[in-house]
Scaffold this motif. Structure first.
Motif, mmCIF file in Angstrom:
data_model
loop_
_atom_site.group_PDB
_atom_site.id
_atom_site.type_symbol
_atom_site.label_atom_id
_atom_site.label_comp_id
_atom_site.label_asym_id
_atom_site.label_seq_id
_atom_site.Cartn_x
_atom_site.Cartn_y
_atom_site.Cartn_z
ATOM 1 N N VAL A 138 -48.333 -30.895 -44.986
ATOM 2 C CA VAL A 138 -47.005 -31.116 -44.405
ATOM 3 C C VAL A 138 -47.094 -31.015 -42.882
ATOM 4 O O VAL A 138 -46.479 -31.812 -42.156
ATOM 5 C CB VAL A 138 -45.978 -30.118 -44.980
ATOM 6 N N LEU A 142 -46.072 -33.867 -40.325
ATOM 7 C CA LEU A 142 -45.054 -33.638 -39.292
ATOM 8 C C LEU A 142 -45.591 -34.101 -37.946
ATOM 9 O O LEU A 142 -44.904 -34.791 -37.179
ATOM 10 C CB LEU A 142 -44.701 -32.142 -39.254
ATOM 11 N N ILE A 145 -45.927 -38.170 -38.165
ATOM 12 C CA ILE A 145 -44.691 -38.961 -38.143
ATOM 13 C C ILE A 145 -44.007 -38.838 -36.795
ATOM 14 O O ILE A 145 -43.518 -39.823 -36.234
ATOM 15 C CB ILE A 145 -43.781 -38.553 -39.320
ATOM 16 N N ILE A 149 -43.270 -42.107 -34.085
ATOM 17 C CA ILE A 149 -42.009 -42.419 -33.407
ATOM 18 C C ILE A 149 -42.202 -42.363 -31.892
ATOM 19 O O ILE A 149 -41.721 -43.214 -31.157
ATOM 20 C CB ILE A 149 -40.912 -41.445 -33.863
ATOM 21 N N LYS A 155 -38.698 -48.983 -27.071
ATOM 22 C CA LYS A 155 -38.589 -50.032 -28.087
ATOM 23 C C LYS A 155 -38.365 -51.413 -27.494
ATOM 24 O O LYS A 155 -38.447 -52.392 -28.210
ATOM 25 C CB LYS A 155 -37.497 -49.695 -29.086
ATOM 26 N N PRO B 141 -43.800 -24.377 -46.655
ATOM 27 C CA PRO B 141 -43.929 -25.832 -46.599
ATOM 28 C C PRO B 141 -42.634 -26.553 -46.947
ATOM 29 O O PRO B 141 -42.364 -27.624 -46.406
ATOM 30 C CB PRO B 141 -45.018 -26.153 -47.629
ATOM 31 N N LEU B 144 -40.626 -26.617 -43.889
ATOM 32 C CA LEU B 144 -41.289 -27.513 -42.946
ATOM 33 C C LEU B 144 -41.016 -28.969 -43.315
ATOM 34 O O LEU B 144 -40.855 -29.828 -42.450
ATOM 35 C CB LEU B 144 -42.792 -27.232 -42.965
ATOM 36 N N THR B 145 -40.919 -29.223 -44.626
ATOM 37 C CA THR B 145 -40.603 -30.583 -45.067
ATOM 38 C C THR B 145 -39.213 -30.995 -44.602
ATOM 39 O O THR B 145 -38.984 -32.157 -44.274
ATOM 40 C CB THR B 145 -40.677 -30.676 -46.603
ATOM 41 N N VAL B 147 -37.828 -30.100 -41.832
ATOM 42 C CA VAL B 147 -37.996 -30.525 -40.437
ATOM 43 C C VAL B 147 -38.571 -31.942 -40.397
ATOM 44 O O VAL B 147 -38.145 -32.793 -39.617
ATOM 45 C CB VAL B 147 -38.924 -29.553 -39.680
ATOM 46 N N LEU B 148 -39.536 -32.175 -41.282
ATOM 47 C CA LEU B 148 -40.178 -33.489 -41.348
ATOM 48 C C LEU B 148 -39.164 -34.586 -41.649
ATOM 49 O O LEU B 148 -39.147 -35.639 -41.005
ATOM 50 C CB LEU B 148 -41.260 -33.444 -42.429
ATOM 51 N N VAL B 151 -37.040 -35.255 -38.658
ATOM 52 C CA VAL B 151 -37.764 -36.069 -37.677
ATOM 53 C C VAL B 151 -37.757 -37.537 -38.100
ATOM 54 O O VAL B 151 -37.498 -38.432 -37.292
ATOM 55 C CB VAL B 151 -39.213 -35.561 -37.522
ATOM 56 N N ALA B 152 -38.002 -37.780 -39.403
ATOM 57 C CA ALA B 152 -38.023 -39.158 -39.886
ATOM 58 C C ALA B 152 -36.663 -39.815 -39.694
ATOM 59 O O ALA B 152 -36.558 -40.975 -39.277
ATOM 60 C CB ALA B 152 -38.429 -39.185 -41.351
ATOM 61 N N VAL B 154 -34.241 -38.937 -37.473
ATOM 62 C CA VAL B 154 -34.012 -39.181 -36.046
ATOM 63 C C VAL B 154 -34.812 -40.407 -35.599
ATOM 64 O O VAL B 154 -34.300 -41.282 -34.892
ATOM 65 C CB VAL B 154 -34.425 -37.936 -35.222
ATOM 66 N N GLY B 155 -36.065 -40.486 -36.064
ATOM 67 C CA GLY B 155 -36.917 -41.602 -35.668
ATOM 68 C C GLY B 155 -36.346 -42.930 -36.126
ATOM 69 O O GLY B 155 -36.307 -43.895 -35.359
ATOM 70 N N ILE B 158 -33.471 -43.788 -33.851
ATOM 71 C CA ILE B 158 -33.895 -44.220 -32.508
ATOM 72 C C ILE B 158 -34.387 -45.659 -32.551
ATOM 73 O O ILE B 158 -34.033 -46.483 -31.714
ATOM 74 C CB ILE B 158 -35.068 -43.371 -31.986
ATOM 75 N N LEU B 159 -35.238 -45.952 -33.532
ATOM 76 C CA LEU B 159 -35.893 -47.252 -33.530
ATOM 77 C C LEU B 159 -34.962 -48.361 -33.980
ATOM 78 O O LEU B 159 -35.110 -49.507 -33.570
ATOM 79 C CB LEU B 159 -37.137 -47.216 -34.420
ATOM 80 N N ALA B 160 -33.976 -48.020 -34.829
ATOM 81 C CA ALA B 160 -33.141 -49.080 -35.391
ATOM 82 C C ALA B 160 -31.837 -49.273 -34.635
ATOM 83 O O ALA B 160 -31.226 -50.330 -34.720
ATOM 84 C CB ALA B 160 -32.848 -48.784 -36.859
ATOM 85 N N LYS B 161 -31.407 -48.256 -33.883
ATOM 86 C CA LYS B 161 -30.094 -48.339 -33.241
ATOM 87 C C LYS B 161 -30.102 -49.405 -32.150
ATOM 88 O O LYS B 161 -31.052 -49.525 -31.408
ATOM 89 C CB LYS B 161 -29.743 -46.974 -32.639
ATOM 90 N N ARG B 162 -29.017 -50.146 -32.091
ATOM 91 C CA ARG B 162 -28.912 -51.135 -31.008
ATOM 92 C C ARG B 162 -28.295 -50.437 -29.798
ATOM 93 O O ARG B 162 -27.276 -49.785 -29.905
ATOM 94 C CB ARG B 162 -28.024 -52.290 -31.455
ATOM 95 N N ASP B 163 -28.946 -50.577 -28.665
ATOM 96 C CA ASP B 163 -28.391 -49.978 -27.451
ATOM 97 C C ASP B 163 -27.343 -50.916 -26.881
ATOM 98 O O ASP B 163 -27.635 -52.026 -26.496
ATOM 99 C CB ASP B 163 -29.495 -49.753 -26.418
#
Lengths: 496, 173
Positions: A138, A142, A145, A149, A155, B141, B144-145, B147-148, B151-152, B154-155, B158-163
């Motif tokens: 994990v 972490l 991933i 990003i 982007k 764990p 921790l997952t 948090v993982l 993060v996914a 948020v990511g 970030i990557l998909a949002k149109r500014d």
């Protein structure tokens, strides 16, 4: 398990991780409530404060007895602490770099960058301080991933898009292979705890299946070789390093790589050190193959770097070559393996982050990543040029720098254990590396470029001074680092 | 040959067959359907191994959520996309040899696998046991997952949002 039992663990020992987690959460909340058009740069200061607090906690923990929480899913020992300190210092310096990164128009409003860096750091820290396959995996994910990003966070930049996509696809495959290897180990031993695995592997019923163990070992090695960008699993590195923002590149080349090494040392040395293969201990039987990986990595990294004109690609290949050097102590497996690896990673941290600070400074002023951007730097910013010379001499491994001491130590340990071929490959590739490293120096000192004076901003200047001072200090007086390392009793790693 | 073995072979055949179909079909929607069959037959294999919980999760997450998201992704983008193979024959042969060699090596080793005695009571309360292990022994764990996942998430945003500001800037130009 009752609540009392759960609370009876010494959770205080996790203070550095908790600090990073809390700061990352705080940053994400603050980012959420800040007005749209406010600069997010102050968030980095809070991030740096968090990292410093975590460093203080870690330093206070030096000398503490090994502590285990919840069946080693978190395990504090000297090995974990030594590597966590490296990660923390590196991330602190990279956050300083990030404050002054200009990048694209919208970069200033990207608060996500700072807390994704911290979650990646958290993953790296968990990789160093756990003795359970699940937590290790994990933690690895972490880190990975968050890095995917971070690589794609610019982007509107095509290179960055390509970097993120390549990284996520290749990284996904590497993760799958690692996990496949782990699943074989779990299947053979019935445990995810590294110490229980190492006990179970000596069981005769398991030893009958030595071949599957070898395959599991190989698959784990392949997956993790990707993480440290060792050849032939290095192809992602140049594109990803080139496309990412410079602070992200610095993070990938230093923290991500060191975390990979921490995981390799920990996993393989705890579980496989005493396990029999067909004729010999498994780790000795596979030593020639790891030696080939190390040798090929050094050759490929240094030779392909000769042809690069883009400075970030050149440093990507240089960092591949350095991964090869750091693999050498793991191959030769002398008693000094931890000391040599740790010291080299420390030297690599200082010289590489320093070099990336200068690269960021120059590429931003020149708006070009071609290595001719450095021409005439000595006339334009003499002190920065001198710093860069120090970093490059250290990367090339010339005397009076930390890089020399690190390389010398690795070289001697490989000679001491009789790996003469590997040692000579190391010398030969080091000589090759002089060509491209000195090419940059020629640009800086002897070529004519623009004449206007350049001044680095405060953050970059601090990073350069810390890294430059560290590189020279540990080059002249390496005893300081070695004495510090004596505080860490690496045998704790092997005591259950 | 008993019923269990026949069931195993049927499920394994469907799983592998749909996997190969997924790689060889050209239309992207067909690929997703083939993938669903792989997921479902793997869930069937889990049931045969008395791992009902994992089987349910497999159906819910893989056959359900992931497939639906893929279909949404396809519908919102170019849904009549076709793959074009650009891989040369020599490379194909090389890869195939590697895969076959790996398969043969692993197959004979797994055939020779010997463990001594096997645990017989794996199916007793196994969902309860997973729950207890997850929230006590593996709570670190587990956290921790989370948090993982954050993060996914948020990511992805970030990557998909149109500014919006970029949109405005483009209109002005």
């Amino acid at each position: 398990m009752t609540l009392e039992k759960l609370l009876s663990y010494d959770w205080g020992i996790m203070a550095p991780e908790f600090t990073i987690l809390i700061v990352a959460t705080l940053l994400s909340l603050m980012d959420l409530f800040m007005p749209n058009k406010t600069s997010r740069k102050p968030l980095a200061l809070l991030g740096i404060a968090g990292v410093i607090i975590a460093i203080v906690f870690s330093v206070l923990q030096i000398g503490t007895e090994p502590t285990s929480i919840l069946f080693d899913t978190y395990r504090f020992d000297a090995f974990a602490l030594a590597f966590k300190l490296l990660f923390l210092v590196a991330t602190g310096l990279i956050l300083l770099l990030a404050i002054d990164y200009e990048g694209e128009r919208e970069w200033e409003f990207r608060g996500e960058f700072f807390y994704l860096l911290l979650t990646a750091l958290l993953g790296a820290m968990m990789m160093a301080s756990s003795a359970d396959l699940i937590t290790l995996f994990v933690g690895l994910e972490l880190l990975s991933i968050s890095s995917y990003i971070l690589a794609g966070i610019r982007k509107n930049n095509l290179h960055s898009n390509e970097a993120a996509f390549k990284y996520v696809v290749n990284g996904g495959i590497a993760t799958a292979i690692t996990l496949f290897g782990m699943s074989y180990i779990y299947g053979l031993t019935g445990s995810t705890n590294l110490y229980e695995i190492s006990e179970a592997l000596t069981n005769p019923a398991v030893e009958q299946n030595a071949f599957l163990l070898v395959m599991a070992f190989v698959m784990l090695l392949v997956g993790l070789a990707f993480k440290i960008a060792a050849a032939p699993f290095h192809m992602w590195a140049p594109d990803v390093y080139q496309g990412s923002a410079t602070p992200v590149t610095a993070f990938l080349s230093v923290v991500s790589k060191s975390a990979g090494f921490a995981l390799i040392l920990k996993m393989f040395l705890i579980t496989f050190l005493s396990v029999q293969g067909w004729h010999n201990a498994i780790i000795l039987e596979l030593q020639p193959y790891i030696a080939v990986i190390a040798g090929v990595t050094m050759v490929v990294g240094n030779v392909v770097a000769l042809r690069q004109r883009n400075i970030k690609r050149m440093f990507a290949y240089s960092s591949i070559a350095h991964a090869g050097y750091v693999l050498v102590p793991f191959v030769s497996l002398s008693l000094l393996v931890f000391k040599m690896t740790w010291f080299y990673l420390l030297a690599y941290l200082l010289m590489n982050i320093g070099a990336f600070a200068v690269i960021q400074f120059v590429t931003e002023k020149e708006r070009s990543e071609d290595f001719t951007a450095f021409s005439g730097l000595y006339k334009r910013a003499p002190w920065v040029a001198v710093m860069m010379a120090v970093f490059i001499l250290s990367l090339a491994g010339l005397p009076f720098t930390a890089g020399f001491i690190g390389k010398f130590g690795i070289f001697m340990s490989s000679l001491g254990t009789g790996h003469y071929v590997l040692a000579s490959v190391m010398i030969a590739t080091t000589v090759i590396s002089y060509v491209y490293y000195f090419n940059i120096l020629v640009q800086i000192f002897f070529r004519k470029g623009e004449v206007d004076r350049l001044l680095p901003s405060i953050g970059l200047l601090i990073v350069m001074i810390i890294c430059g001072a560290g590189t020279i200090f540990f080059g002249i007086y390496p005893g300081a680092a070695y004495d510090f390392f004596q505080e860490f009793d690496m045998n704790e790693l092997f005591i259950k | 040959m008993n019923g269990e073995l026949i069931l195993f072979f049927v499920l394994a055949l469907v799983a592998i067959g749909s996997g190969i179909l997924m790689l060889n079909l050209t239309k992207v929607v067909h690929m997703v359907i083939a993938l669903v069959f792989t997921f479902l037959s793997i869930a069937g294999l889990y049931v045969m191994l008395s791992a009902e919980f994992v089987a349910f999760v497999q159906v819910l997450i893989y056959s359900g959520a992931i497939t639906i998201i893929m279909l949404f992704g396809i519908m919102l983008t170019r849904h009549d996309d076709k793959t074009e193979t650009k891989i040369g024959v020599p490379r194909m042969i090389l890869v195939l040899t590697g895969i076959v060699a790996f398969f043969v090596v692993m197959f004979f080793q797994i055939n020779d696998l010997s463990f001594g005695e096997q645990a017989a009571d794996l199916h007793v309360d196994n969902t309860e046991k997973i729950g207890i292990a997850l929230y006590s022994k593996y709570v670190i764990p587990f956290e921790l997952t989370s948090v993982l996942l954050l993060v996914a998430l948020v990511g992805a945003i970030i990557l998909a949002k149109r500014d919006d500001e970029d949109k405005g800037a483009e209109d002005n130009e």
